[in-house]
Design a protein around this motif. Sequence first.
Motif, PDB file in Angstrom:
ATOM      1  N   LYS A 218     -36.522 -18.555  62.056  1.00  0.00           N
ATOM      2  CA  LYS A 218     -36.623 -17.678  63.238  1.00  0.00           C
ATOM      3  C   LYS A 218     -37.128 -18.437  64.452  1.00  0.00           C
ATOM      4  CE  LYS A 218     -39.147 -15.100  60.475  1.00  0.00           C
ATOM      5  NZ  LYS A 218     -39.935 -14.035  59.847  1.00  0.00           N
ATOM      6  N   SER A 241     -44.198 -12.664  66.511  1.00  0.00           N
ATOM      7  CA  SER A 241     -44.802 -13.510  65.488  1.00  0.00           C
ATOM      8  C   SER A 241     -46.271 -13.724  65.823  1.00  0.00           C
ATOM      9  CB  SER A 241     -44.089 -14.865  65.439  1.00  0.00           C
ATOM     10  OG  SER A 241     -44.922 -15.840  64.862  1.00  0.00           O
ATOM     11  N   ASP A 269     -37.869 -10.134  65.025  1.00  0.00           N
ATOM     12  CA  ASP A 269     -37.404 -11.430  64.544  1.00  0.00           C
ATOM     13  C   ASP A 269     -36.102 -11.818  65.249  1.00  0.00           C
ATOM     14  OD1 ASP A 269     -39.515 -11.602  62.811  1.00  0.00           O
ATOM     15  OD2 ASP A 269     -38.380 -10.946  61.047  1.00  0.00           O
TER      16      ASP A 269
END
Length: 341
Positions: A218, A241, A269
């Motif tokens: 990612k 994240s 994501d």
Amino acid sequence: MDKNVNIDWSNLGFSYIKTDFRYISRWKDGKWDEGKLVEDNKITISEASTALHYGQQCFEGLKAYRTKNGKIQLFRPDKNAKRMNDSCRRILMPEIPEEKFIDACIKVVKANEAYVPPYGTGATLYIRPFIIGVGENIGVKPAPEYLFCVFCLPVGPYFKGGMTPVNFTVSEYDRAAPYGTGAAKVGGNYAGSLLPHELAAKKGFADCIYLDPMTHTKIEEVGAANFFGITKDNKFVTPKSPSILPSITKYSLMHIAKEYLGMEVEERDVFIDKLDEFKEAGACGTAAVITPIGGIEYKENFHVFHSETEVGPVTKKLYDTLYGIQFGDIDPPKGWIVEVK
């Protein structure tokens, strides 16, 4: 301020220029002192300071903008204050009260008012607050004293000849560790990025893209900036994240996309092997506001978004709106602008 500074505003780059005053405050015996403006741009610290040995330091970056009517304004300094305190908590440094942080920035801008570039040049006054652990301490533990400093310098517009897309390559290196200091603005994150950046530049790219440290599937960050993409059905998408530095520019763009441009916004994501879901992409941060991404190299493939030479229409609209708010040409959301009086 009547002082004239001999600066060619149209040819400013992003390099250090000594301005007249900076702010310094010391934390000792459990509290910050009042702080003061000083003229000396040198700091003397103990050779045993934790900032030198154990990386106990963090910093921020924000700008002052001159409006059409000559006013000077800061853009969301409360968010920089909050982020600095998040960084301080992560590496056990004392927090800076938000009012002290903003007051220090205002004092430095006012004292160096002659260095705030004129409206219309695209140039701005860059403000750099930082905190370092100092004092005599050789053990791996928090410092006995800290310095909070703020200095400023005029910087030129990021894009000299108009906004141009640039290309990036995906790095094999990690920017941050899982559960590490990726979300804090600490110097070690940047030291670790110097080699991957140099390798990307040698291959002819502007910088590298870092993937998530856990799975390497990612997108996390683009050099020292946050990533965003515009999907084919016109959604603004940006990675989510715990190891991404929360960019104030990114969250401002998310608000603008939703409230000013009527777009759907998703923080989620972003998989490196699904780049074809985006018609446009960009990197965002304080320096450039937005750097349009022409293409991304991943393994043996090179994926082009809107164009390698032209800025996409949505990216351009996002940039123009945020730039307009920062320079006082577009009405800002409540609380975004602090006037330097």
